[in-house]
Design a protein around this motif. Structure first.
Motif, PDB file in Angstrom:
ATOM      1  N   SER A   1       5.240   8.697  10.764  1.00 28.83           N
ATOM      2  CA  SER A   1       5.897   9.504  11.800  1.00 28.83           C
ATOM      3  C   SER A   1       7.362   9.786  11.487  1.00 28.83           C
ATOM      4  CB  SER A   1       5.790   8.796  13.154  1.00 28.83           C
ATOM      5  OG  SER A   1       4.445   8.566  13.502  1.00 28.83           O
ATOM      6  N   ASN A   2       7.918   9.089  10.518  1.00 23.96           N
ATOM      7  CA  ASN A   2       9.325   9.261  10.169  1.00 23.96           C
ATOM      8  C   ASN A   2       9.543  10.618   9.497  1.00 23.96           C
ATOM      9  OD1 ASN A   2      11.957   9.115   9.302  1.00 23.96           O
ATOM     10  ND2 ASN A   2      11.603   7.470   7.818  1.00 23.96           N
ATOM     11  N   PRO A   3      10.308  11.526  10.126  1.00 24.40           N
ATOM     12  CA  PRO A   3      10.493  12.857   9.530  1.00 24.40           C
ATOM     13  C   PRO A   3      11.273  12.828   8.221  1.00 24.40           C
ATOM     14  CG  PRO A   3      11.940  12.572  11.421  1.00 24.40           C
ATOM     15  CD  PRO A   3      11.033  11.373  11.396  1.00 24.40           C
ATOM     16  N   ASP A   4      11.948  11.714   7.946  1.00 21.97           N
ATOM     17  CA  ASP A   4      12.768  11.616   6.733  1.00 21.97           C
ATOM     18  C   ASP A   4      12.076  10.854   5.613  1.00 21.97           C
ATOM     19  OD1 ASP A   4      14.924  12.955   8.003  1.00 21.97           O
ATOM     20  OD2 ASP A   4      15.520  11.091   8.974  1.00 21.97           O
ATOM     21  N   ILE A   5      10.784  10.569   5.763  1.00 21.25           N
ATOM     22  CA  ILE A   5      10.073   9.830   4.723  1.00 21.25           C
ATOM     23  C   ILE A   5      10.070  10.625   3.418  1.00 21.25           C
ATOM     24  CG2 ILE A   5       7.800  10.784   5.294  1.00 21.25           C
ATOM     25  CD1 ILE A   5       6.632   7.994   4.724  1.00 21.25           C
ATOM     26  N   GLU A   6      10.220   9.923   2.319  1.00 22.32           N
ATOM     27  CA  GLU A   6      10.259  10.551   1.000  1.00 22.32           C
ATOM     28  C   GLU A   6       8.853  10.603   0.391  1.00 22.32           C
ATOM     29  OE1 GLU A   6      12.883  11.903  -0.328  1.00 22.32           O
ATOM     30  OE2 GLU A   6      14.392  11.217   1.121  1.00 22.32           O
ATOM     31  N   ILE A   7       8.699  11.492  -0.585  1.00 21.49           N
ATOM     32  CA  ILE A   7       7.403  11.655  -1.266  1.00 21.49           C
ATOM     33  C   ILE A   7       6.906  10.328  -1.826  1.00 21.49           C
ATOM     34  CG2 ILE A   7       6.313  12.600  -3.344  1.00 21.49           C
ATOM     35  CD1 ILE A   7       6.369  14.736  -1.387  1.00 21.49           C
ATOM     36  N   ASP A   8       7.776   9.595  -2.517  1.00 17.43           N
ATOM     37  CA  ASP A   8       7.344   8.357  -3.150  1.00 17.43           C
ATOM     38  C   ASP A   8       6.935   7.305  -2.124  1.00 17.43           C
ATOM     39  OD1 ASP A   8       7.659   9.287  -5.725  1.00 17.43           O
ATOM     40  OD2 ASP A   8       9.743   8.629  -5.884  1.00 17.43           O
ATOM     41  N   GLU A   9       7.629   7.258  -0.986  1.00 19.44           N
ATOM     42  CA  GLU A   9       7.270   6.303   0.056  1.00 19.44           C
ATOM     43  C   GLU A   9       5.912   6.651   0.660  1.00 19.44           C
ATOM     44  OE1 GLU A   9       9.050   4.465   4.255  1.00 19.44           O
ATOM     45  OE2 GLU A   9      10.159   6.022   3.160  1.00 19.44           O
ATOM     46  N   MET A  10       5.682   7.936   0.914  1.00 18.20           N
ATOM     47  CA  MET A  10       4.387   8.354   1.448  1.00 18.20           C
ATOM     48  C   MET A  10       3.282   8.071   0.435  1.00 18.20           C
ATOM     49  SD  MET A  10       2.721   9.727   4.020  1.00 18.20           S
ATOM     50  CE  MET A  10       3.657  10.912   5.026  1.00 18.20           C
ATOM     51  N   ALA A  11       3.545   8.363  -0.836  1.00 13.03           N
ATOM     52  CA  ALA A  11       2.541   8.113  -1.869  1.00 13.03           C
ATOM     53  C   ALA A  11       2.200   6.627  -1.944  1.00 13.03           C
ATOM     54  CB  ALA A  11       3.040   8.611  -3.223  1.00 13.03           C
ATOM     55  N   ASP A  12       3.209   5.759  -1.784  1.00 10.74           N
ATOM     56  CA  ASP A  12       2.969   4.317  -1.817  1.00 10.74           C
ATOM     57  C   ASP A  12       2.091   3.890  -0.651  1.00 10.74           C
ATOM     58  OD1 ASP A  12       3.522   1.670  -2.976  1.00 10.74           O
ATOM     59  OD2 ASP A  12       4.559   1.310  -1.081  1.00 10.74           O
ATOM     60  N   LEU A  13       2.329   4.465   0.532  1.00  2.09           N
ATOM     61  CA  LEU A  13       1.488   4.155   1.694  1.00  2.09           C
ATOM     62  C   LEU A  13       0.046   4.601   1.456  1.00  2.09           C
ATOM     63  CD1 LEU A  13       3.819   5.172   4.665  1.00  2.09           C
ATOM     64  CD2 LEU A  13       2.981   2.878   4.156  1.00  2.09           C
ATOM     65  N   VAL A  14      -0.127   5.800   0.923  1.00  2.00           N
ATOM     66  CA  VAL A  14      -1.468   6.328   0.705  1.00  2.00           C
ATOM     67  C   VAL A  14      -2.203   5.518  -0.350  1.00  2.00           C
ATOM     68  CG1 VAL A  14      -2.770   8.349  -0.115  1.00  2.00           C
ATOM     69  CG2 VAL A  14      -0.856   8.650   1.478  1.00  2.00           C
ATOM     70  N   ARG A  15      -1.494   5.107  -1.388  1.00  2.00           N
ATOM     71  CA  ARG A  15      -2.110   4.327  -2.466  1.00  2.00           C
ATOM     72  C   ARG A  15      -2.680   3.004  -1.954  1.00  2.00           C
ATOM     73  NH1 ARG A  15      -0.076   4.173  -7.687  1.00  2.00           N
ATOM     74  NH2 ARG A  15       0.901   2.162  -7.217  1.00  2.00           N
ATOM     75  N   ARG A  16      -2.117   2.474  -0.880  1.00  2.57           N
ATOM     76  CA  ARG A  16      -2.581   1.203  -0.317  1.00  2.57           C
ATOM     77  C   ARG A  16      -3.819   1.360   0.559  1.00  2.57           C
ATOM     78  NH1 ARG A  16       1.576  -2.895  -0.149  1.00  2.57           N
ATOM     79  NH2 ARG A  16       3.401  -2.206  -1.317  1.00  2.57           N
ATOM     80  N   ASP A  17      -4.284   2.595   0.724  1.00  4.28           N
ATOM     81  CA  ASP A  17      -5.395   2.862   1.626  1.00  4.28           C
ATOM     82  C   ASP A  17      -6.425   3.731   0.898  1.00  4.28           C
ATOM     83  OD1 ASP A  17      -7.085   3.727   3.659  1.00  4.28           O
ATOM     84  OD2 ASP A  17      -5.497   3.716   5.150  1.00  4.28           O
ATOM     85  N   PRO A  18      -7.448   3.119   0.280  1.00  2.00           N
ATOM     86  CA  PRO A  18      -8.379   3.899  -0.546  1.00  2.00           C
ATOM     87  C   PRO A  18      -9.128   4.974   0.222  1.00  2.00           C
ATOM     88  CG  PRO A  18      -9.193   1.653  -0.222  1.00  2.00           C
ATOM     89  CD  PRO A  18      -7.789   1.682   0.280  1.00  2.00           C
ATOM     90  N   SER A  19      -9.478   4.720   1.478  1.00  2.00           N
ATOM     91  CA  SER A  19     -10.174   5.743   2.266  1.00  2.00           C
ATOM     92  C   SER A  19      -9.288   6.957   2.483  1.00  2.00           C
ATOM     93  CB  SER A  19     -10.599   5.168   3.621  1.00  2.00           C
ATOM     94  OG  SER A  19     -11.598   4.191   3.462  1.00  2.00           O
ATOM     95  N   LEU A  20      -8.049   6.707   2.846  1.00  2.00           N
ATOM     96  CA  LEU A  20      -7.104   7.800   3.072  1.00  2.00           C
ATOM     97  C   LEU A  20      -6.851   8.572   1.787  1.00  2.00           C
ATOM     98  CD1 LEU A  20      -5.001   9.351   4.714  1.00  2.00           C
ATOM     99  CD2 LEU A  20      -3.399   7.475   4.315  1.00  2.00           C
ATOM    100  N   ALA A  21      -6.620   7.868   0.691  1.00  2.00           N
ATOM    101  CA  ALA A  21      -6.332   8.532  -0.583  1.00  2.00           C
ATOM    102  C   ALA A  21      -7.498   9.411  -1.027  1.00  2.00           C
ATOM    103  CB  ALA A  21      -6.019   7.487  -1.654  1.00  2.00           C
ATOM    104  N   THR A  22      -8.721   8.907  -0.866  1.00  2.00           N
ATOM    105  CA  THR A  22      -9.891   9.670  -1.288  1.00  2.00           C
ATOM    106  C   THR A  22     -10.086  10.907  -0.417  1.00  2.00           C
ATOM    107  OG1 THR A  22     -10.921   7.579  -1.964  1.00  2.00           O
ATOM    108  CG2 THR A  22     -12.343   9.506  -1.820  1.00  2.00           C
ATOM    109  N   GLN A  23      -9.916  10.747   0.902  1.00  2.00           N
ATOM    110  CA  GLN A  23     -10.086  11.889   1.799  1.00  2.00           C
ATOM    111  C   GLN A  23      -9.023  12.954   1.550  1.00  2.00           C
ATOM    112  OE1 GLN A  23     -11.475  10.855   6.010  1.00  2.00           O
ATOM    113  NE2 GLN A  23     -10.782   8.870   5.263  1.00  2.00           N
ATOM    114  N   LEU A  24      -7.792  12.549   1.315  1.00  2.00           N
ATOM    115  CA  LEU A  24      -6.735  13.532   1.033  1.00  2.00           C
ATOM    116  C   LEU A  24      -7.021  14.278  -0.269  1.00  2.00           C
ATOM    117  CD1 LEU A  24      -3.485  11.611   2.068  1.00  2.00           C
ATOM    118  CD2 LEU A  24      -4.593  13.504   3.281  1.00  2.00           C
ATOM    119  N   LEU A  25      -7.543  13.575  -1.260  1.00  2.00           N
ATOM    120  CA  LEU A  25      -7.890  14.236  -2.525  1.00  2.00           C
ATOM    121  C   LEU A  25      -8.989  15.269  -2.303  1.00  2.00           C
ATOM    122  CD1 LEU A  25      -7.552  14.435  -5.591  1.00  2.00           C
ATOM    123  CD2 LEU A  25      -9.323  12.691  -5.812  1.00  2.00           C
TER     124      LEU A  25
END
Length: 406
Positions: A220-244
């Motif tokens: 929800s943080n509007p100032d989140i950076e690409i690398d921080e978001m990518a790190d969050l997604v990488r920790r969640d295989p279901s989310l990463a697969t669905q986004l792909l």
């Protein structure tokens, strides 16, 4: 053990909308549930989210619905929410029931969606004066051919002659009805006489995503950076697969193969990723249990660690190989079927399916460590082996990721 294999089922339905010349103009997307639950039983917000996610994440080989405009029903709850749908606005028409309560909040919400590029249709329009406050935001007025008497329509249409709207009619069931509405000046036609709704069959890609307070706040943080978001997604295989899968759906029109989770985030953009995560959170469920999620997370991170330690290949590519090698474990969908529908570098696909190349060698080695860790009751990480060290560190990382998700 892998989860029960995913079954082909009705994901949603689509009904064509035609012009007066019987040319295909659009598809209306309709909710379908494998246990025959209605929209009212399932919940309007969840039903809309289910339709959109099945449209963009499911495995199917059927018509590209984005080849035309799509009409999609929206609840008042989603209309008034902070985020608009993560769909192409110039190709999406939001259908609202004309019977919904009309107030200032609704008009403001419609204006916000109009400003974002979406169009609106009033479904079941009955010429009620109550709709007048929102007509300025409406582009399509859809009449029910079986509800409104033809004489009433003929008498009241001229009263709206100054409105810049397209007249549409649904539930056209006879040639006579079609001819009558053409004569009245209607432009769009929908109904059993022209085409019945067609079910879209496929395999759903759905899994429980991390909705912990920490993750929710970060997303929800509007100032989140690409690398921080990518790190969050990488920790969640279901989310990463669905986004792909989403980035490879027609909604995104992907023009190049992807190499990593970070590539996926960058292509979608932070705003769109945030919208998709919010929508997925409405439908949190999983096919694979926490054991499968831990295994896939560990495998992906171990591939990354081993690649970084040996300098054999880019570590983010190795992570993606490890992650996608576990699609079957997470969703019950065969890896080869999933990979047919996503655009990846050929060496990544070859590594996952046939363990070819350097990336395939890394995956094979990590699977060897995975097997060894499951066969030995005592720790197998005492030896100074880069592979086992990479796997041990990855397992600890997966532990931390899953605890953070609780």
């Amino acid at each position: 053990m892998p989860p029960e294999e995913a079954q082909v089922k009705a994901l949603l339905a689509s009904q064509p909308i035609y012009t007066a010349q019987k040319d295909l103009f659009a598809f209306e997307l309709l909710f379908r549930h494998d246990l025959f639950r209605s929209v009212e039983e399932y919940g309007e917000d969840r039903a809309t989210s289910e339709v959109v996610l099945n449209l963009c994440t499911a495995i199917n080989q059927q018509v590209n619905l984005f080849s035309r405009k799509i009409f999609i029903n929206l609840s008042a709850g989603l209309l008034l929410a902070d985020e608009v749908l993560p769909l192409p606005p110039d190709n999406t028409v939001i259908e609202l029931p004309a019977s919904m309560p009309i107030n200032g909040a609704l008009a403001d919400g419609m204006k916000r969606w109009r400003d974002a590029g979406f169009s609106f249709a009033l479904d079941g329009f009955d010429f009620s004066p109550a709709c007048e406050p929102i007509l300025e935001h409406v582009q399509y007025l859809k009449i029910d051919a079986l509800e409104e008497p033809i004489d009433t329509i003929r008498a009241k249409m001229p009263l709206l002659a100054d409105e810049s709207v397209v007249w549409a009619v649904k539930r056209v069931e006879t040639e006579t009805q079609l001819a009558q509405f053409k004569e009245l000046g209607f432009s769009l036609f929908q109904g059993y006489f022209l085409a019945r709704p067609a079910e879209i069959q496929g395999q759903a890609i759905r899994g429980r995503i991390n909705t912990s307070i920490t993750t929710t706040n970060a997303v929800s943080n509007p100032d989140i950076e690409i690398d921080e978001m990518a790190d969050l997604v990488r920790r969640d295989p279901s989310l990463a697969t669905q986004l792909l899968k989403i980035v490879n759906s027609p909604v995104c029109n992907l023009l190049r193969p992807l190499n990593s989770v970070r590539d996926t985030i960058m292509y979608l953009g932070l705003i769109q990723v945030r919208k998709w995560i919010i929508m997925m959170s409405l439908l949190n469920e999983t096919t694979g249990g926490s054991g499968a999620i831990h295994l896939v997370l560990t495998r992906a991170k171990a591939c990354e660690n081993y690649a970084a330690a040996t300098l054999m290949v880019k570590s983010d590519q190795a992570f993606l190989v490890g992650l996608l090698s576990g699609v079957y474990l997470l969703f019950g969908v065969d890896n080869s079927v999933f990979l047919q529908q996503v655009s990846l570098q050929p060496e990544i696909k070859a590594a996952i399916l046939e363990e070819q190349g350097i990336l395939g060698q890394i995956l094979s080695e990590v699977k060897r460590a995975e097997y060894a860790s499951r066969q030995n009751s005592a720790p197998v990480f005492e030896r100074q082996d880069p592979l086992l060290t990479a796997y041990y560190e990855a397992s600890s990382w997966a532990d931390s990721a899953l605890k953070a998700a609780q």
